[in-house]
Design a protein around this motif. Structure first.
Motif, PDB file in Angstrom:
ATOM      1  N   ALA A 260       0.838  -1.207   0.000  1.00 22.21           N
ATOM      2  CA  ALA A 260       0.000   0.000   0.000  1.00 22.21           C
ATOM      3  C   ALA A 260       0.871   1.254   0.000  1.00 22.21           C
ATOM      4  N   ASP A 261       2.001   1.210   0.689  1.00 16.77           N
ATOM      5  CA  ASP A 261       2.915   2.342   0.727  1.00 16.77           C
ATOM      6  C   ASP A 261       3.458   2.642  -0.680  1.00 16.77           C
ATOM      7  N   VAL A 262       3.822   1.590  -1.404  1.00 11.82           N
ATOM      8  CA  VAL A 262       4.348   1.778  -2.761  1.00 11.82           C
ATOM      9  C   VAL A 262       3.283   2.374  -3.677  1.00 11.82           C
ATOM     10  N   THR A 263       2.043   1.935  -3.522  1.00 12.33           N
ATOM     11  CA  THR A 263       0.964   2.400  -4.403  1.00 12.33           C
ATOM     12  C   THR A 263       0.333   3.710  -3.930  1.00 12.33           C
ATOM     13  N   GLY A 264       0.634   4.103  -2.702  1.00 11.70           N
ATOM     14  CA  GLY A 264       0.023   5.324  -2.152  1.00 11.70           C
ATOM     15  C   GLY A 264      -1.406   5.097  -1.708  1.00 11.70           C
TER      16      GLY A 264
END
Length: 154
Positions: free
Chosen positions: A147-151
């Motif tokens: 989720a962090d990578v995808t925002g």
């Protein structure tokens, strides 16, 4: 023996394979790419996940001869110039691993989800990873890393 032409992590290989050789064993035993793990031998765990022409696949379900003419990415091929791929970095930052056995397959499955636009939110990430098992983490940090990578905020 059958001739097979593969590109693995940007390197072209011309191999002679037995028709029964599984791709996971070709990668590990013939190409010495041991980051691709053999976990269950039944295609249930996802530890052997690699990218085949950009799509995540369980390499224990594909014969090496079936991969003729394809491009394969293993965990060893994700980093560029010594710099971790964003998904690898996020797994590190979020401590999305414990024993690490499932991590290569989990990372490659996540890369495929992201690149195919299927990691829209946490629910989609969970659904997209259902073929990859982890016995240690409880998945929370894995989902947070992706989720962090995808925002993704939901």
């Amino acid at each position: 023996m059958r001739p097979v032409d593969l590109t693995v992590n940007g390197v072209r290989y011309e191999l002679e394979l037995e028709p029964r050789d599984l791709l996971v064993h070709v990668l590990r035993e013939q190409l010495s790419l041991t980051g691709t793990n053999v976990g269950c031998d039944t295609s249930s765990c996802g530890a052997c996940t690699v990218l085949l022409d950009g799509q995540s696949v369980k390499s224990c379900t594909i014969l090496g001869v079936q991969a003729d003419g394809t491009t394969i990415t293993t965990i060893e091929g994700l980093a560029t110039n010594g710099e971790l791929h964003p998904v690898q970095q996020a797994f590190h930052d979020h401590h999305a691993l414990q024993c690490g056995y499932c991590t290569p397959g989990m990372v490659l499955a996540a890369v495929s989800l992201i690149e195919n636009g299927e990691a829209r939110d946490r629910a989609a990430i969970r659904a997209g990873l259902e073929g990859n098992l982890c016995r240690c983490t409880g998945y929370h940090n894995i989902i947070e890393a992706i989720a962090d990578v995808t925002g993704s905020t939901s």
